[in-house]
Design an enzyme around this catalytic site. Structure first.
Site, PDB file in Angstrom:
ATOM      1  N   ASP A 263      -3.701  -3.698  -4.973  1.00 55.88           N
ATOM      2  CA  ASP A 263      -3.836  -3.891  -6.412  1.00 55.88           C
ATOM      3  C   ASP A 263      -2.585  -4.648  -6.885  1.00 55.88           C
ATOM      4  O   ASP A 263      -1.631  -4.831  -6.136  1.00 55.88           O
ATOM      5  CB  ASP A 263      -3.999  -2.538  -7.134  1.00 55.88           C
ATOM      6  CG  ASP A 263      -4.683  -2.713  -8.488  1.00 55.88           C
ATOM      7  OD1 ASP A 263      -4.599  -3.825  -9.055  1.00 55.88           O
ATOM      8  OD2 ASP A 263      -5.293  -1.755  -8.983  1.00 55.88           O
TER       9      ASP A 263
HETATM   10  C1  NOJ Z   1      -5.005  -3.852 -11.946  1.00 52.07           C
HETATM   11  C2  NOJ Z   1      -6.303  -3.114 -11.858  1.00 52.07           C
HETATM   12  O1  NOJ Z   1      -6.078  -1.788 -11.416  1.00 52.07           O
HETATM   13  C3  NOJ Z   1      -7.336  -3.758 -10.951  1.00 52.07           C
HETATM   14  O2  NOJ Z   1      -8.549  -3.097 -11.122  1.00 52.07           O
HETATM   15  C4  NOJ Z   1      -7.465  -5.225 -11.248  1.00 52.07           C
HETATM   16  O3  NOJ Z   1      -8.440  -5.802 -10.429  1.00 52.07           O
HETATM   17  C5  NOJ Z   1      -6.099  -5.883 -11.030  1.00 52.07           C
HETATM   18  N1  NOJ Z   1      -5.136  -5.294 -11.941  1.00 52.07           N
HETATM   19  C6  NOJ Z   1      -6.134  -7.389 -11.228  1.00 52.07           C
HETATM   20  O4  NOJ Z   1      -6.277  -7.696 -12.556  1.00 52.07           O
END
Ligand code: NOJ
Length: 734
Positions: A263
């Site tokens: 993530d």
């Molecule tokens: C953080 C989030 O937890 C995730 O779901 C997302 O895909 C990423 N950021 C990218 O934006």
């Protein structure tokens, strides 16, 4: 490229070039025209480093994407194209309901169609991968990201995840109208303690495997090309360095060979878990991530230190080769080496974005997502008997019907309920009023974030006006709920009631008019106990582009509601977690019982599987084709259902099974099948489910996924709210 050519490419790359493929800088390193700025605001990267990177995220705009891709291919030492990834979660331009909402449709075919639309619109706009589906099982509605989940049931989640992946990836990534699916957040992210986002998770291996993993696995088995690890730690081990999750389970047991991405900033945010610190241990954090099975690092740029780790003999270069090969293979699967722009073009986008066909699918899914929670005296649909009608509440004029959760394309404006009702029913003398603001001083006191929804100055004036209107009309439709942005990432709530100012509006309107119908706009299950004396409650979630069309059709009876809850609505917050597939306890009678002493039952206000339609149904007894069967046989369970009302309906028929004799405690009820069945007024239909041995497997005391011989109970029902003794036994002989 052939596999041989791809291998040759890998062999020709330096270690820095291979590590570059494993890095995904954020789009902020490009300016608005897609021109490389060299160094991002907060980090210093050289142009060489950026041209070695393998992918980027959330970069929107066909021109920008084209420019970035052209520059990248030109400047990359091997002319390897970039992968464009992004959070296209509920649609690119045609915005679909929140996932928790459309999970209530139980309509796998339609969900698949919706995600075909997402893929086509995204591919035409230049995207290759979406960071979706998010299949985090949830039992705590305080967690803001329940909005992205398919609720509390593992079986349903696995089916929905598969449907989404099938829709996104269509007939294969080599077809240019598809995009790759990234199943996230692996794993157990939805188990955050206290419902607080990013919080720690404690799950036993059995609970993790039995309930939390099947959702993700549904997508893996359907061929998802990517997986994203989660921010949380389970039992103290952050997913980013959880070898057991990624190498043992995902790659080993499940035999999956796709790309694993972290993530955003997760490698560096290992510091927050105190797995190393950010000054001395960037390299260490990169090492443990790679060793755990991470291929791409999103945002942070720590993998670059791995070149040193290899020289120092701490990391085997083979791991970098494997990760890099997987990334190159994904690019090759998408056909990027031959056609780095795939389906992207202004013409395609123009033709596809929000085209009639896509809007129709969105309208259908929006209609099927709504859940009629109660409907006393057939208050809904609105007909002549409803008399004079007023539409009141802060959401009557809402036009950003996505609710803000993961719609990044600035494309979420659509008609408000007010406009659409007037459009479809011109000449009616409906009254419309705001009633109150979305939030009052109670909620915004401490948070400036939501102050735009508060209007304390006019609170009394607006509510009094609404009360005066309510006195004069026969029926009041109140549009209440959570304001856009009150759910989603980092949007946990401790109190999941409708905001106080709206409850005040409700109580004062209800005091002068008995015929109150509430439309609930929400991104999570709410504690609706304070409005439960309304005549009718229709949960309309946040449905996206076609929200007001769908809701208008439902409330005026042009369509019938058919949705069923996929997550229990608690009676009060202190009950949480409250979910239907709980384990049994024998302490059911006073004084040594498991209930609350302060007069509140442990049952939810509205349970999993609950949802009414505009007719009445009568279920017969569940009948088995035979009572005993062996693992190589199947039996059928069937039931007769009669539509005893005067309207046609679509009923979501549910099969629940209980394992009566196992080596570990098993849930009182577990969903094992469902069907959407059309039943005409007055008609009786027979609905059948097959039961086989595989459906009876579970993780036993030795953590083997097997079934036991012996007694099982089953019922075919309209929701999970049946008594255990209504279930009937059948036996597996071994
Ligand atoms: C953080 C989030 O937890 C995730 O779901 C997302 O895909 C990423 N950021 C990218 O934006």
């Amino acid at each position: 490229m052939t596999e041989k050519e791809l291998r040759a490419l890998l062999d020709s790359m330096t270690i820095e070039e291979k590590l570059g493929e494993l890095w995904q800088p954020q789009q902020l390193v490009y300016d608005k025209d897609g021109v490389l700025t060299g160094a991002a605001d907060t980090n210093t990267y050289t142009p060489e480093e950026i041209y070695r990177s393998g992918s980027t995220l959330n970069l929107f705009g066909i021109d920008r994407i084209r420019k970035v891709q052209e520059e990248h291919i030109k400047n990359n030492p091997h002319h390897i194209p970039l992968l464009f990834m992004g959070d296209i979660c509920r649609g690119f331009s045609t915005i679909f309901p929140i996932t928790l909402g459309y999970s209530c449709s139980f309509d796998l075919e339609l969900i698949k169609k919706a995600y075909r639309v997402v893929a086509k619109e995204s591919a035409a706009s230049g995207f290759h991968i979406t960071f979706y589906p998010a299949m985090d099982l949830v039992r705590d509605p305080r967690w803001g990201r329940v909005v992205e989940s398919a609720g509390e049931d593992p079986y349903l989640a696995s089916k929905i995840c598969a449907a989404m992946v099938e829709g996104l990836q269509g007939d294969g990534l080599d077809k240019p109208d598809t995009i790759g699916a990234c199943v996230k957040h692996f794993a157990g992210y939805g188990g955050a303690e206290g419902g607080r986002d990013y919080n720690t998770v404690e799950l036993s291996e059995r609970t993790l495997r039995q309930y939390y993993l099947p959702g993700y696995k549904g997508g893996i088995d359907a061929g998802a090309s990517m997986v994203m690890t989660s921010y949380n730690a389970i039992g103290g081990v952050p997913s980013n360095c959880n070898k057991h999750l990624v190498r043992d389970i995902l790659r080993g047991e499940w035999g999956w060979d796709g790309v694993v991405i972290t993530d955003l900033w997760a490698t560096s945010s290992m510091t927050s878990h105190r797995i190393g610190d950010d000054i001395n241990d960037e390299k260490y954090q990169a090492e443990v991530s790679l060793e755990a099975g991470i291929d791409i690092e999103m945002g942070s740029c720590q993998f670059r230190w791995l070149a040193d780790s290899i020289k120092e003999g701490k990391i085997d270069e083979k791991l970098v080769d494997e990760a890099c090969y997987r990334v190159l293979k994904l690019k090759n699967d998408l056909g990027l080496f031959e056609n780095p722009f795939r389906e992207m073009s202004e013409e395609n986008a123009e033709k596809l974005l929000k085209c009639d066909e896509h809007l129709d699918i969105a309208k259908k899914l929006s209609t099927e997502s709504c859940v009629l929670l109660k409907n006393e005296d057939n208050a809904l649909p609105l007909t002549e008997k409803s008399g004079k009608i007023a539409f009141i509440g802060p959401f009557v004029d809402l036009s950003t019907t996505s609710g803000g959760a993961w719609v990044l394309t600035n494309d979420d404006e659509s008609g408000s309920l007010h406009n659409v009702v007037n459009k479809h029913y011109p000449g009616n003398d409906f009254i419309f009023a705001k009633g109150c603001s979305g939030l009052g001083r109670e909620q915004v006191r401490e948070s400036k974030r939501f102050s735009q929804y508060s209007d304390e100055q006019n609170r009394e004036k607006d509510i009094s006006e609404a009360v005066n209107i309510a006195k004069k009309v026969d029926t009041v439709v109140l549009a209440l709920g959570e304001c856009p942005g009150m759910f989603g990432e980092a949007k946990s709530r401790a109190n999941i009631r409708i905001p106080d100012v709206q409850l005040e509006l409700y109580r004062r309107v209800r005091a002068v008019n008995e015929n109150v119908i509430v439309l609930v706009f929400n991104g999570r299950p709410l504690d609706l106990s304070e409005i439960n004396d309304a005549k009718a409650i229709l949960d309309v979630w946040y449905l996206g582009t076609m929200m007001s069309e769908a809701v208008t059709n439902l409330i005026f009876g042009k369509e019938s509601p058919s949705g069923k809850l996929t997550m229990s609505f608690p009676s009060f917050v202190g009950q949480i977690p409250v979910y239907y597939n709980k384990l049994p306890t024998d302490h059911r009678k006073e004084p040594y019982w498991s209930e609350y002493i302060d007069d509140s039952s442990s049952n939810p206000l509205y349970p999993f599987g609950h949802g009414l339609n505009y007719t009445t149904l009568k279920y017969g007894k569940t009948v088995f084709s035979k009572e005993r069967f062996t693992p190589d046989e199947t039996i059928t369970a069937s039931v007769e259902i009669t539509n005893t009302g005067d309207r046609d309906c679509c009923e979501i028929v549910q099969l629940y099974i209980r394992d009566f004799r196992a080596t570990v405690s098993r849930p009182i009820k577990e969903l094992k099948g469902f069907k959407r069945v059309d039943i005409k007024a007055g008609e009786t239909v027979t609905v059948q489910f097959e039961i086989n041995e595989e459906m009876l497997r579970y993780f036993n005391i030795d953590m083997e996924y097997v079934s036991d011989a012996g007694r099982f109970d089953a019922i075919i029902a309209t929701s999970s709210a049946f008594e255990e003794d209504e279930m009937l036994p059948f036996y597996l002989d071994k």
